[in-house]
Scaffold this motif. Structure first.
Motif, PDB file in Angstrom:
ATOM      1  N   SER A   1      -0.127   8.679  -0.437  1.00  0.00           N
ATOM      2  CA  SER A   1       0.159   9.851  -1.272  1.00  0.00           C
ATOM      3  C   SER A   1       1.468  10.526  -0.891  1.00  0.00           C
ATOM      4  O   SER A   1       2.095  11.194  -1.718  1.00  0.00           O
ATOM      5  CB  SER A   1      -0.990  10.863  -1.165  1.00  0.00           C
ATOM      6  OG  SER A   1      -1.250  11.189   0.196  1.00  0.00           O
TER       7      SER A   1
ATOM      8  N   THR B   1       2.677  -3.645 -12.747  1.00  0.00           N
ATOM      9  CA  THR B   1       1.790  -2.478 -12.813  1.00  0.00           C
ATOM     10  C   THR B   1       0.993  -2.328 -11.525  1.00  0.00           C
ATOM     11  O   THR B   1       0.391  -3.288 -11.040  1.00  0.00           O
ATOM     12  CB  THR B   1       0.822  -2.612 -14.000  1.00  0.00           C
ATOM     13  OG1 THR B   1       1.571  -2.835 -15.199  1.00  0.00           O
ATOM     14  CG2 THR B   1      -0.010  -1.354 -14.158  1.00  0.00           C
ATOM     15  N   ALA B   2       0.967  -1.104 -10.994  1.00  0.00           N
ATOM     16  CA  ALA B   2       0.204  -0.805  -9.789  1.00  0.00           C
ATOM     17  C   ALA B   2      -1.250  -0.545 -10.145  1.00  0.00           C
ATOM     18  O   ALA B   2      -1.645  -0.514 -11.318  1.00  0.00           O
ATOM     19  CB  ALA B   2       0.810   0.396  -9.073  1.00  0.00           C
ATOM     20  N   SER B   3      -2.064  -0.313  -9.126  1.00  0.00           N
ATOM     21  CA  SER B   3      -3.495  -0.127  -9.339  1.00  0.00           C
ATOM     22  C   SER B   3      -3.820   1.117 -10.158  1.00  0.00           C
ATOM     23  O   SER B   3      -4.867   1.183 -10.802  1.00  0.00           O
ATOM     24  CB  SER B   3      -4.207  -0.054  -7.984  1.00  0.00           C
ATOM     25  OG  SER B   3      -3.697   1.033  -7.212  1.00  0.00           O
ATOM     26  N   ASP B   4      -2.932   2.126 -10.144  1.00  0.00           N
ATOM     27  CA  ASP B   4      -3.195   3.344 -10.901  1.00  0.00           C
ATOM     28  C   ASP B   4      -2.509   3.352 -12.259  1.00  0.00           C
ATOM     29  O   ASP B   4      -2.484   4.381 -12.941  1.00  0.00           O
ATOM     30  CB  ASP B   4      -2.747   4.569 -10.092  1.00  0.00           C
ATOM     31  CG  ASP B   4      -1.246   4.572  -9.830  1.00  0.00           C
ATOM     32  OD1 ASP B   4      -0.584   3.537 -10.095  1.00  0.00           O
ATOM     33  OD2 ASP B   4      -0.727   5.607  -9.366  1.00  0.00           O
TER      34      ASP B   4
ATOM     35  N   HIS C   1       0.862  -1.181   0.000  1.00  0.00           N
ATOM     36  CA  HIS C   1       0.000   0.000   0.000  1.00  0.00           C
ATOM     37  C   HIS C   1       0.898   1.229   0.000  1.00  0.00           C
ATOM     38  O   HIS C   1       1.722   1.406   0.900  1.00  0.00           O
ATOM     39  CB  HIS C   1      -0.896   0.019   1.237  1.00  0.00           C
ATOM     40  CG  HIS C   1      -1.769  -1.192   1.367  1.00  0.00           C
ATOM     41  ND1 HIS C   1      -2.958  -1.327   0.687  1.00  0.00           N
ATOM     42  CD2 HIS C   1      -1.624  -2.327   2.099  1.00  0.00           C
ATOM     43  CE1 HIS C   1      -3.511  -2.495   1.001  1.00  0.00           C
ATOM     44  NE2 HIS C   1      -2.725  -3.115   1.851  1.00  0.00           N
TER      45      HIS C   1
ATOM     46  N   ARG D   1      -2.010   4.262  -4.336  1.00  0.00           N
ATOM     47  CA  ARG D   1      -2.006   3.078  -5.197  1.00  0.00           C
ATOM     48  C   ARG D   1      -1.626   1.866  -4.360  1.00  0.00           C
ATOM     49  O   ARG D   1      -1.138   1.997  -3.248  1.00  0.00           O
ATOM     50  CB  ARG D   1      -1.020   3.272  -6.350  1.00  0.00           C
ATOM     51  CG  ARG D   1       0.434   3.358  -5.931  1.00  0.00           C
ATOM     52  CD  ARG D   1       1.303   3.923  -7.047  1.00  0.00           C
ATOM     53  NE  ARG D   1       0.999   5.308  -7.289  1.00  0.00           N
ATOM     54  CZ  ARG D   1       1.596   6.310  -6.640  1.00  0.00           C
ATOM     55  NH1 ARG D   1       2.511   6.074  -5.701  1.00  0.00           N
ATOM     56  NH2 ARG D   1       1.287   7.548  -6.888  1.00  0.00           N
ATOM     57  N   TYR D   2      -1.866   0.704  -4.903  1.00  0.00           N
ATOM     58  CA  TYR D   2      -1.405  -0.521  -4.262  1.00  0.00           C
ATOM     59  C   TYR D   2      -0.831  -1.442  -5.336  1.00  0.00           C
ATOM     60  O   TYR D   2      -1.105  -1.301  -6.530  1.00  0.00           O
ATOM     61  CB  TYR D   2      -2.513  -1.207  -3.455  1.00  0.00           C
ATOM     62  CG  TYR D   2      -3.747  -1.567  -4.234  1.00  0.00           C
ATOM     63  CD1 TYR D   2      -3.890  -2.808  -4.831  1.00  0.00           C
ATOM     64  CD2 TYR D   2      -4.798  -0.656  -4.355  1.00  0.00           C
ATOM     65  CE1 TYR D   2      -5.034  -3.133  -5.536  1.00  0.00           C
ATOM     66  CE2 TYR D   2      -5.941  -0.964  -5.063  1.00  0.00           C
ATOM     67  CZ  TYR D   2      -6.053  -2.224  -5.648  1.00  0.00           C
ATOM     68  OH  TYR D   2      -7.182  -2.536  -6.353  1.00  0.00           O
ATOM     69  N   LEU D   3      -0.035  -2.416  -4.886  1.00  0.00           N
ATOM     70  CA  LEU D   3       0.798  -3.183  -5.806  1.00  0.00           C
ATOM     71  C   LEU D   3       0.937  -4.605  -5.288  1.00  0.00           C
ATOM     72  O   LEU D   3       1.144  -4.826  -4.092  1.00  0.00           O
ATOM     73  CB  LEU D   3       2.176  -2.510  -5.904  1.00  0.00           C
ATOM     74  CG  LEU D   3       3.225  -3.088  -6.845  1.00  0.00           C
ATOM     75  CD1 LEU D   3       2.770  -2.923  -8.285  1.00  0.00           C
ATOM     76  CD2 LEU D   3       4.544  -2.352  -6.638  1.00  0.00           C
TER      77      LEU D   3
ATOM     78  N   GLU E   1      -4.295   6.520   0.632  1.00  0.00           N
ATOM     79  CA  GLU E   1      -3.648   5.598  -0.295  1.00  0.00           C
ATOM     80  C   GLU E   1      -3.706   6.117  -1.725  1.00  0.00           C
ATOM     81  O   GLU E   1      -4.763   6.492  -2.234  1.00  0.00           O
ATOM     82  CB  GLU E   1      -4.313   4.217  -0.210  1.00  0.00           C
ATOM     83  CG  GLU E   1      -3.643   3.192  -1.103  1.00  0.00           C
ATOM     84  CD  GLU E   1      -4.223   1.801  -0.921  1.00  0.00           C
ATOM     85  OE1 GLU E   1      -3.621   1.014  -0.197  1.00  0.00           O
ATOM     86  OE2 GLU E   1      -5.282   1.533  -1.513  1.00  0.00           O
TER      87      GLU E   1
ATOM     88  N   ARG F   1       0.741   2.851 -12.877  1.00  0.00           N
ATOM     89  CA  ARG F   1       2.177   3.085 -12.832  1.00  0.00           C
ATOM     90  C   ARG F   1       2.928   1.763 -12.859  1.00  0.00           C
ATOM     91  O   ARG F   1       2.464   0.760 -12.319  1.00  0.00           O
ATOM     92  CB  ARG F   1       2.561   3.863 -11.577  1.00  0.00           C
ATOM     93  CG  ARG F   1       2.023   5.275 -11.536  1.00  0.00           C
ATOM     94  CD  ARG F   1       2.690   6.068 -10.420  1.00  0.00           C
ATOM     95  NE  ARG F   1       2.122   7.401 -10.283  1.00  0.00           N
ATOM     96  CZ  ARG F   1       2.607   8.338  -9.482  1.00  0.00           C
ATOM     97  NH1 ARG F   1       3.672   8.069  -8.743  1.00  0.00           N
ATOM     98  NH2 ARG F   1       2.047   9.529  -9.416  1.00  0.00           N
TER      99      ARG F   1
END
Length: 393
Positions: free
Chosen positions: A41, A74-77, A38, A58-60, A56, A79
């Motif tokens: 920001s 790739t992360a949740s956003d 997690h 993003r998460y990975l 939060e 990236r």
């Protein structure tokens, strides 16, 4: 009192163990976390735990199976991160959970030693990628050892009465199984990987590994069965594998204190100063922590969300290629492939190259065909010359 810290990042659950090898020491401390990073920001990163809806960013997850892959994860956003850097961050977060460590708990009187494990099927380049990421993250003090070697250390410390024995490690996961042979605490050679689809029986897999080195089942002191991923949550299934190996090969077979935690326990024993290849030391007496420790943070749904997003991105890219008239590129191979018995979701395999292990490649060489026409012409010329010579006589 010497204390060791063992860390293991699993595909679904990550484990930390703090243990002492001194008689009369307290019971080991076991920490389990979902393998989800997690990222807040402000850049703060936490492994596992409850989601952070307020801060939060993003998460990975899924980075264990991508270490060394230049495509990253790739992360949740959307990236993209280097998988080995994500792995190093997860190890750092898990180690932070163990704080505060006793300042004089190490074997040499300083801070306790730390040992982290990695999947036994990894090749040297993948291990080197993780080592470089740990060094860059200022984690040079963390030693690395394979899951198989750590599990064999647990067996040597807690079960075996004779050092330097040959131990088989059967590691089942969502994508298949990996077989290692560990002798005197060191892997005998390369791991044997068998994909879940059309794999031979566990006994046949172990026999293949033994046969590659000219050994038989009676050369084994024991077999330790361990697991990872969703399949490891079904302890009865892991135990059934152990039972089948014991029945068919007639070898002592054990399931460690927890299918996912055995390697972390062994890593803690190593960090505490155990040397199984030389001398038998006092048992640490690690408890069956798997039975009393579980992950309750809801991280599994987040892992599945990321896997679904990864599949959607791959399908969208393939559709764009088809619309443009270009040949479709193959979808990237995600981290693990198997069907969760509790759902219809299909997960990707840890590594497409895994299926190559344990597979015999046969090369057939075709002999060059003979030119019988040319041979016949030569014979005819020789006969004509012979008849001409007779006529001249």
């Amino acid at each position: 009192m010497a204390v060791g810290v063992g860390l293991r990042i699993g595909s679904v659950v990550s484990t930390a163990v703090l243990a002492s090898n001194d008689p009369g020491s307290p019971d080991p401390v076991v920490i389990a976390r979902d393998t989800v990073l997690h990222i807040d920001s402000d850049g703060t990163t936490v492994l596992g735990g409850a989601p952070h809806p307020a801060g939060e960013a993003r998460y990975l997850s899924g980075f264990l199976g991508r270490v060394g892959d230049p495509a990253g994860v790739t992360a949740s956003d959307g990236r993209i991160y280097r998988a080995e850097d994500s792995m190093a961050t997860a190890i750092a977060c898990l180690l932070h959970e163990c704080q505060p460590l006793p300042p004089d708990g190490g074997p040499d009187g300083g801070l306790p030693a730390v040992t982290a494990t990695y999947p036994s099927r990894w090749d040297q380049s993948t291990v080197a990628a993780l080592r470089a990421a740990l060094d860059y993250a200022d984690l040079r003090h963390i030693a690395l050892v394979s899951d198989a070697e750590a599990a064999a250390t647990w067996y040597a410390s807690e079960i075996s009465e004779t050092p330097g024995q040959l131990v088989g490690i059967f590691h089942v996961d969502d994508g298949g199984s990996t077989v290692n042979l560990v002798r005197s605490g060191v892997s005998a050679g390369k791991a044997f990987r068998f994909a879940a689809k059309s794999a031979p029986s566990p006994a046949a897999q172990l026999a293949t590994a033994l046969g590659a080195f000219g050994w038989l089942s009676h050369n084994l002191d024991a077999v330790v069965v361990m697991g990872d991923g969703f399949v490891a949550r079904d302890r009865s299934h892991v135990q059934s594998i152990a039972d089948s190996l014991a029945a068919k090969l007639g070898v002592r077979t054990l399931v460690g204190p927890g299918p996912e935690q055995t390697a972390a326990l062994g890593a803690a024993i190593l960090a505490a100063g155990f040397t199984p290849a030389r001398v038998v030391k006092a048992r640490i007496g690690l408890p069956p922590s798997y039975d009393v420790t579980d992950v309750l943070t809801g991280g599994i749904p987040r892992i599945r969300e990321l896997e679904a997003a990864e599949r959607a991105r791959a399908e969208a890219a393939a559709e764009r290629d088809r619309a443009a008239g270009a040949p479709g590129s193959p979808a990237p191979v995600p981290a693990t492939t198997a069907s969760d018995p509790r759902s219809d979701d299909t997960r990707s395999d840890d590594s497409s190259a895994d299926e190559a292990f344990g597979t015999t490649v046969t090369t057939v060489t075709t002999r060059p065909s003979r030119n019988y026409s040319a041979i016949g012409a030569v014979v005819a010329v020789i006969l004509l010359l012979a008849f001409a010579a007779v006529a001249l006589l």
